[in-house]
Design a protein around this motif. Structure first.
Motif, PDB file in Angstrom:
ATOM      1  N   LEU A 273       0.832  -1.199   0.000  1.00  0.00           N
ATOM      2  CA  LEU A 273       0.000   0.000   0.000  1.00  0.00           C
ATOM      3  C   LEU A 273       0.866   1.248   0.000  1.00  0.00           C
ATOM      4  O   LEU A 273       2.032   1.212   0.378  1.00  0.00           O
ATOM      5  N   THR A 274       0.260   2.331  -0.404  1.00  0.00           N
ATOM      6  CA  THR A 274       0.882   3.639  -0.273  1.00  0.00           C
ATOM      7  C   THR A 274      -0.210   4.538   0.289  1.00  0.00           C
ATOM      8  O   THR A 274      -1.325   4.095   0.524  1.00  0.00           O
ATOM      9  N   PHE A 275       0.125   5.800   0.544  1.00  0.00           N
ATOM     10  CA  PHE A 275      -0.971   6.681   0.930  1.00  0.00           C
ATOM     11  C   PHE A 275      -1.115   7.751  -0.129  1.00  0.00           C
ATOM     12  O   PHE A 275      -0.188   8.077  -0.857  1.00  0.00           O
ATOM     13  N   ASP A 276      -2.335   8.263  -0.233  1.00  0.00           N
ATOM     14  CA  ASP A 276      -2.661   9.222  -1.281  1.00  0.00           C
ATOM     15  C   ASP A 276      -3.246  10.482  -0.667  1.00  0.00           C
ATOM     16  O   ASP A 276      -4.034  10.413   0.272  1.00  0.00           O
ATOM     17  N   HIS A 277      -2.831  11.617  -1.213  1.00  0.00           N
ATOM     18  CA  HIS A 277      -3.454  12.893  -0.856  1.00  0.00           C
ATOM     19  C   HIS A 277      -4.730  13.004  -1.680  1.00  0.00           C
ATOM     20  O   HIS A 277      -4.656  13.063  -2.907  1.00  0.00           O
ATOM     21  N   VAL A 278      -5.893  13.014  -1.037  1.00  0.00           N
ATOM     22  CA  VAL A 278      -7.163  13.108  -1.753  1.00  0.00           C
ATOM     23  C   VAL A 278      -7.154  14.382  -2.601  1.00  0.00           C
ATOM     24  O   VAL A 278      -7.381  14.344  -3.810  1.00  0.00           O
ATOM     25  N   THR A 279      -6.880  15.525  -1.977  1.00  0.00           N
ATOM     26  CA  THR A 279      -6.626  16.760  -2.720  1.00  0.00           C
ATOM     27  C   THR A 279      -5.114  16.851  -2.854  1.00  0.00           C
ATOM     28  O   THR A 279      -4.410  16.958  -1.837  1.00  0.00           O
ATOM     29  N   PRO A 280      -4.579  16.750  -4.066  1.00  0.00           N
ATOM     30  CA  PRO A 280      -3.120  16.743  -4.237  1.00  0.00           C
ATOM     31  C   PRO A 280      -2.448  17.974  -3.617  1.00  0.00           C
ATOM     32  O   PRO A 280      -3.046  19.054  -3.563  1.00  0.00           O
ATOM     33  N   ARG A 281      -1.230  17.782  -3.176  1.00  0.00           N
ATOM     34  CA  ARG A 281      -0.474  18.901  -2.588  1.00  0.00           C
ATOM     35  C   ARG A 281      -0.344  20.047  -3.573  1.00  0.00           C
ATOM     36  O   ARG A 281      -0.382  21.201  -3.187  1.00  0.00           O
ATOM     37  N   SER A 282      -0.214  19.719  -4.850  1.00  0.00           N
ATOM     38  CA  SER A 282      -0.067  20.770  -5.865  1.00  0.00           C
ATOM     39  C   SER A 282      -1.333  21.623  -5.991  1.00  0.00           C
ATOM     40  O   SER A 282      -1.294  22.718  -6.537  1.00  0.00           O
ATOM     41  N   LYS A 283      -2.440  21.100  -5.465  1.00  0.00           N
ATOM     42  CA  LYS A 283      -3.709  21.835  -5.513  1.00  0.00           C
ATOM     43  C   LYS A 283      -4.100  22.335  -4.121  1.00  0.00           C
ATOM     44  O   LYS A 283      -5.270  22.603  -3.856  1.00  0.00           O
ATOM     45  N   GLY A 284      -3.123  22.423  -3.228  1.00  0.00           N
ATOM     46  CA  GLY A 284      -3.356  22.963  -1.891  1.00  0.00           C
ATOM     47  C   GLY A 284      -3.670  21.934  -0.823  1.00  0.00           C
ATOM     48  O   GLY A 284      -3.912  22.289   0.326  1.00  0.00           O
ATOM     49  N   GLY A 285      -3.658  20.646  -1.180  1.00  0.00           N
ATOM     50  CA  GLY A 285      -3.942  19.604  -0.196  1.00  0.00           C
ATOM     51  C   GLY A 285      -2.826  19.473   0.824  1.00  0.00           C
ATOM     52  O   GLY A 285      -1.652  19.631   0.497  1.00  0.00           O
ATOM     53  N   GLN A 286      -3.200  19.211   2.054  1.00  0.00           N
ATOM     54  CA  GLN A 286      -2.224  19.077   3.132  1.00  0.00           C
ATOM     55  C   GLN A 286      -2.064  17.615   3.543  1.00  0.00           C
ATOM     56  O   GLN A 286      -2.912  16.776   3.245  1.00  0.00           O
ATOM     57  N   THR A 287      -0.977  17.351   4.225  1.00  0.00           N
ATOM     58  CA  THR A 287      -0.726  16.016   4.746  1.00  0.00           C
ATOM     59  C   THR A 287      -1.310  15.964   6.151  1.00  0.00           C
ATOM     60  O   THR A 287      -0.612  16.133   7.144  1.00  0.00           O
ATOM     61  N   VAL A 288      -2.628  15.734   6.205  1.00  0.00           N
ATOM     62  CA  VAL A 288      -3.374  15.671   7.465  1.00  0.00           C
ATOM     63  C   VAL A 288      -4.340  14.495   7.384  1.00  0.00           C
ATOM     64  O   VAL A 288      -4.652  13.999   6.295  1.00  0.00           O
TER      65      VAL A 288
END
Length: 188
Positions: free
Chosen positions: A104-119
């Protein structure tokens, strides 16, 4: 003491005789458990059969299970990859495929490039295939649908999930079973 005894571990129970943590299972090295026992921080509950350590003038049984004298309440959880995978029950949150942590890996639902945070509220467990498919897109842009919105779990929620995931039998000592599976059906 034999070389095999050097790797022994001790299950740590809370004052209510339940594991302090299921996620991950609360385990100390036997050395840390013995020190806590000698300092009066824990009660001995069970010991390994026929395994004794000696000091210059005393012998001690090696504890396999100890219980804290004072109840410990976990208030927060560390935001770790393991805890994200556990919250999502080791299941890709896009396709529903169950996998081992290594797959498995983890995914940013809202990508970091689009302002998504690692929370907690923006990270989900994801299989490699869906992670590559989603890339730097939102789920909608990639044609994917989340099975469940990500959330910050409580320690209690993670422990309940962890209790449902079977432990490998070789990881558990027989003296631990009475304290891990209170709600399991008894053998007939």
């Amino acid at each position: 003491m034999s070389a095999s005894a050097a790797n022994l571990r001790t299950l740590v129970l809370n004052a209510d005789m339940q594991p302090v943590s299921w996620a991950p299972l609360s385990i100390w090295s036997w050395q840390d458990a013995l020190v806590a026992l000698l300092k009066g921080r824990v009660y001995p509950v069970a010991s390994y059969d026929d395994i004794v350590v000696r000091s210059a003038n005393r012998s001690f049984e090696v504890p396999s299970v100890v219980a804290l004298k004072a109840y410990h309440r976990r208030k927060t959880l560390a935001f770790t990859r393991y805890h994200v995978f556990l919250r999502d029950e080791f299941t890709c949150q896009y396709c529903g495929h169950k996998a081992l942590a290594k797959d498995l890996t983890f995914d940013h639902v809202t990508p970091r490039s689009k302002g998504g945070q690692t929370v907690w509220s923006n990270i989900v467990a994801c299989c490699q295939r869906d992670n590559l498919l989603k890339a730097d897109l939102t789920p909608k842009q990639a044609g994917l649908k989340l099975r469940r919105q990500p959330f910050e779990p409580t320690p209690f929620q993670l422990d309940m999930i962890a209790r449902r995931i079977p432990q490998a039998n070789n990881e558990l000592h027989k003296t631990w079973n009475d304290f891990l599976y209170w709600d399991a059906e008894l053998e007939r």
